[in-house]
Design an enzyme around this catalytic site. Structure first.
Site, PDB file in Angstrom:
ATOM      1  CG  HIS A  91      -1.954  -1.054   1.213  1.00 15.89           C
ATOM      2  ND1 HIS A  91      -3.050  -1.001   2.043  1.00 15.89           N
ATOM      3  CD2 HIS A  91      -2.096  -2.185   0.477  1.00 15.89           C
ATOM      4  CE1 HIS A  91      -3.824  -2.049   1.825  1.00 15.89           C
ATOM      5  NE2 HIS A  91      -3.257  -2.787   0.878  1.00 15.89           N
ATOM      6  CD  GLU A  93      -1.819   4.423   3.316  1.00 16.51           C
ATOM      7  OE1 GLU A  93      -2.954   4.832   3.563  1.00 16.51           O
ATOM      8  OE2 GLU A  93      -1.590   3.532   2.460  1.00 16.51           O
ATOM      9  CB  CYS A 121      -6.440  -0.281   5.205  1.00 16.38           C
ATOM     10  SG  CYS A 121      -4.731  -0.864   5.065  1.00 16.38           S
ATOM     11  CB  CYS A 124      -1.825   1.710   6.054  1.00 17.00           C
ATOM     12  SG  CYS A 124      -1.564   0.905   4.453  1.00 17.00           S
TER      13      CYS A 124
END
Length: 195
Positions: A91, A93, A121, A124
Protein backbone atom coordinates in the site's frame (compact mmCIF):
# COMPACT_ATOMS: atom_id res chain seq x y z
CA UNK A 1 2.44 18.77 -10.18
CA UNK A 2 5.06 21.36 -9.30
CA UNK A 3 7.38 19.71 -6.76
CA UNK A 4 8.34 23.01 -5.11
CA UNK A 5 4.92 24.52 -4.69
CA UNK A 6 2.99 21.26 -4.37
CA UNK A 7 0.32 22.64 -6.71
CA UNK A 8 -1.58 20.22 -8.87
CA UNK A 9 -3.01 22.92 -11.04
CA UNK A 10 -6.37 23.17 -9.29
CA UNK A 11 -7.72 24.81 -6.21
CA UNK A 12 -8.82 23.12 -3.02
CA UNK A 13 -11.94 21.04 -3.62
CA UNK A 14 -14.93 23.31 -3.13
CA UNK A 15 -16.75 20.47 -1.35
CA UNK A 16 -14.24 20.59 1.51
CA UNK A 17 -15.90 22.10 4.53
CA UNK A 18 -14.47 25.23 6.10
CA UNK A 19 -14.84 23.46 9.43
CA UNK A 20 -12.28 20.82 8.37
CA UNK A 21 -9.81 23.54 7.41
CA UNK A 22 -10.46 25.48 10.61
CA UNK A 23 -9.72 22.34 12.64
CA UNK A 24 -6.52 21.74 10.72
CA UNK A 25 -5.39 25.34 11.13
CA UNK A 26 -5.95 25.05 14.89
CA UNK A 27 -4.01 21.79 15.09
CA UNK A 28 -1.13 23.38 13.18
CA UNK A 29 -1.00 26.26 15.66
CA UNK A 30 -1.36 24.06 18.75
CA UNK A 31 1.16 21.43 17.62
CA UNK A 32 4.58 21.17 19.24
CA UNK A 33 6.41 21.88 15.99
CA UNK A 34 4.80 24.72 14.10
CA UNK A 35 4.47 24.05 10.41
CA UNK A 36 2.67 26.41 8.10
CA UNK A 37 -0.74 25.46 6.81
CA UNK A 38 0.69 25.84 3.30
CA UNK A 39 3.30 23.16 4.10
CA UNK A 40 0.61 20.73 5.23
CA UNK A 41 -1.32 21.40 2.02
CA UNK A 42 1.85 20.92 -0.08
CA UNK A 43 2.59 17.53 1.54
CA UNK A 44 -1.00 16.37 1.17
CA UNK A 45 -1.06 17.43 -2.46
CA UNK A 46 2.11 15.41 -3.03
CA UNK A 47 0.43 12.33 -1.51
CA UNK A 48 -2.63 12.84 -3.70
CA UNK A 49 -0.44 13.29 -6.79
CA UNK A 50 1.48 10.08 -6.01
CA UNK A 51 -1.84 8.24 -5.80
CA UNK A 52 -2.92 9.70 -9.13
CA UNK A 53 0.31 8.73 -10.88
CA UNK A 54 0.29 5.22 -9.43
CA UNK A 55 -3.33 4.49 -10.29
CA UNK A 56 -3.93 6.39 -13.49
CA UNK A 57 -0.56 6.55 -15.25
CA UNK A 58 1.54 3.63 -13.99
CA UNK A 59 -1.54 1.52 -13.12
CA UNK A 60 0.28 -0.14 -10.23
CA UNK A 61 -2.76 -0.27 -7.92
CA UNK A 62 -5.44 1.98 -6.44
CA UNK A 63 -5.13 5.78 -6.08
CA UNK A 64 -3.33 5.63 -2.76
CA UNK A 65 -0.27 7.82 -2.27
CA UNK A 66 1.60 8.79 0.87
CA UNK A 67 4.53 10.82 2.13
CA UNK A 68 6.38 10.67 5.43
CA UNK A 69 7.69 14.03 6.61
CA UNK A 70 10.27 14.82 9.27
CA UNK A 71 11.38 18.33 10.19
CA UNK A 72 9.58 19.83 7.22
CA UNK A 73 11.05 17.58 4.54
CA UNK A 74 9.86 14.41 2.83
CA UNK A 75 11.87 11.39 3.98
CA UNK A 76 9.71 8.74 2.35
CA UNK A 77 7.05 8.59 -0.31
CA UNK A 78 5.17 5.96 -2.22
CA UNK A 79 2.06 4.93 -4.05
CA UNK A 80 0.09 1.71 -4.12
CA UNK A 81 2.05 -1.07 -5.85
CA UNK A 82 -0.13 -4.04 -4.99
CA UNK A 83 -0.77 -5.03 -8.62
CA UNK A 84 2.63 -4.24 -10.14
CA UNK A 85 4.58 -5.75 -7.24
CA UNK A 86 2.24 -8.71 -6.76
CA UNK A 87 2.42 -7.75 -3.09
CA UNK A 88 -0.78 -7.24 -1.07
CA UNK A 89 1.20 -5.32 1.55
CA UNK A 90 2.50 -2.71 -0.92
CA UNK A 91 0.00 0.00 0.00
CA UNK A 92 1.13 3.59 -0.53
CA UNK A 93 1.60 4.18 3.20
CA UNK A 94 3.66 1.00 3.65
CA UNK A 95 5.89 1.89 0.68
CA UNK A 96 6.43 5.39 2.11
CA UNK A 97 7.12 4.09 5.64
CA UNK A 98 9.64 1.54 4.32
CA UNK A 99 11.45 4.24 2.34
CA UNK A 100 11.52 6.57 5.36
CA UNK A 101 12.95 3.81 7.55
CA UNK A 102 15.66 3.09 4.98
CA UNK A 103 16.57 6.77 4.61
CA UNK A 104 16.59 7.43 8.35
CA UNK A 105 18.26 4.07 9.07
CA UNK A 106 15.76 3.31 11.81
CA UNK A 107 12.52 1.44 12.40
CA UNK A 108 11.53 4.27 14.75
CA UNK A 109 9.88 7.17 12.92
CA UNK A 110 9.18 9.24 16.03
CA UNK A 111 8.82 12.87 15.09
CA UNK A 112 7.48 12.00 11.64
CA UNK A 113 4.10 12.78 10.13
CA UNK A 114 2.27 10.69 7.53
CA UNK A 115 0.22 12.35 4.80
CA UNK A 116 -1.94 9.94 2.84
CA UNK A 117 -4.36 10.43 -0.01
CA UNK A 118 -6.94 8.26 1.75
CA UNK A 119 -7.73 7.18 5.29
CA UNK A 120 -5.46 4.33 6.39
CA UNK A 121 -6.65 0.73 6.33
CA UNK A 122 -5.94 -1.36 9.43
CA UNK A 123 -2.62 -2.62 8.07
CA UNK A 124 -1.33 0.85 7.21
CA UNK A 125 -2.53 2.33 10.49
CA UNK A 126 -0.78 -0.52 12.34
CA UNK A 127 2.45 0.12 10.43
CA UNK A 128 2.28 3.83 11.31
CA UNK A 129 1.55 2.94 14.94
CA UNK A 130 4.47 0.49 15.23
CA UNK A 131 6.76 2.98 13.46
CA UNK A 132 5.77 5.52 16.14
CA UNK A 133 4.57 8.08 13.61
CA UNK A 134 3.12 10.94 15.64
CA UNK A 135 0.37 12.20 13.34
CA UNK A 136 -1.55 11.09 10.27
CA UNK A 137 -3.31 13.47 7.88
CA UNK A 138 -5.58 11.93 5.26
CA UNK A 139 -7.64 13.23 2.34
CA UNK A 140 -10.35 10.78 1.16
CA UNK A 141 -12.28 8.77 3.75
CA UNK A 142 -13.02 5.04 3.86
CA UNK A 143 -16.48 5.72 2.44
CA UNK A 144 -14.96 7.56 -0.51
CA UNK A 145 -12.65 4.64 -1.30
CA UNK A 146 -15.66 2.32 -1.20
CA UNK A 147 -17.90 4.57 -3.27
CA UNK A 148 -15.42 5.47 -6.00
CA UNK A 149 -13.04 2.51 -6.01
CA UNK A 150 -14.83 -0.48 -4.47
CA UNK A 151 -12.22 -0.64 -1.69
CA UNK A 152 -14.17 -1.98 1.29
CA UNK A 153 -12.30 -1.96 4.60
CA UNK A 154 -15.46 -2.85 6.52
CA UNK A 155 -14.96 -6.57 5.83
CA UNK A 156 -11.50 -6.54 7.41
CA UNK A 157 -12.69 -4.44 10.35
CA UNK A 158 -15.43 -7.00 11.07
CA UNK A 159 -12.98 -9.91 10.90
CA UNK A 160 -10.51 -8.28 13.29
CA UNK A 161 -13.24 -7.88 15.92
CA UNK A 162 -14.13 -11.58 15.83
CA UNK A 163 -12.72 -14.30 18.07
CA UNK A 164 -9.57 -15.63 16.31
CA UNK A 165 -11.17 -19.04 15.74
CA UNK A 166 -14.06 -17.41 13.87
CA UNK A 167 -12.01 -15.17 11.58
CA UNK A 168 -11.46 -15.65 7.90
CA UNK A 169 -8.77 -16.69 7.30
CA UNK A 170 -9.23 -18.84 10.35
CA UNK A 171 -6.63 -18.42 13.09
CA UNK A 172 -5.77 -21.68 14.86
CA UNK A 173 -3.29 -21.88 17.75
CA UNK A 174 -0.81 -24.76 17.82
CA UNK A 175 2.53 -25.73 19.45
CA UNK A 176 2.33 -22.87 21.95
CA UNK A 177 4.45 -24.70 24.55
CA UNK A 178 7.27 -25.14 22.04
CA UNK A 179 7.11 -21.51 21.03
CA UNK A 180 7.12 -20.36 24.67
CA UNK A 181 10.47 -22.09 25.25
CA UNK A 182 12.00 -19.61 22.80
CA UNK A 183 9.98 -16.68 24.14
CA UNK A 184 11.16 -17.34 27.72
CA UNK A 185 14.79 -17.53 26.61
CA UNK A 186 14.34 -14.37 24.57
CA UNK A 187 12.98 -12.52 27.62
CA UNK A 188 16.12 -13.35 29.61
CA UNK A 189 18.56 -12.19 26.92
CA UNK A 190 20.27 -8.99 28.06
CA UNK A 191 21.15 -8.09 24.46
CA UNK A 192 17.82 -9.01 22.86
CA UNK A 193 16.28 -6.93 20.12
CA UNK A 194 14.18 -4.16 21.62
CA UNK A 195 11.64 -2.06 19.81
Amino acid sequence: MDAKSGKTGGTIDSNESEREFAFMRKSVIKGKKKMSFASHVRFMRRAIELGRVGAMIKKTGGPFGAVVVKNGRIVGEGHNRVISGKDPSAHGEIVAIREACRKLKSHDLSGCTLYTSAECCSMCYSAAFWARIGRIYYAAQHGDALRYGDFDDRVLEKEIRKNPGNRSPRCTPMLRKEALVIWRKFKKMPDRARY
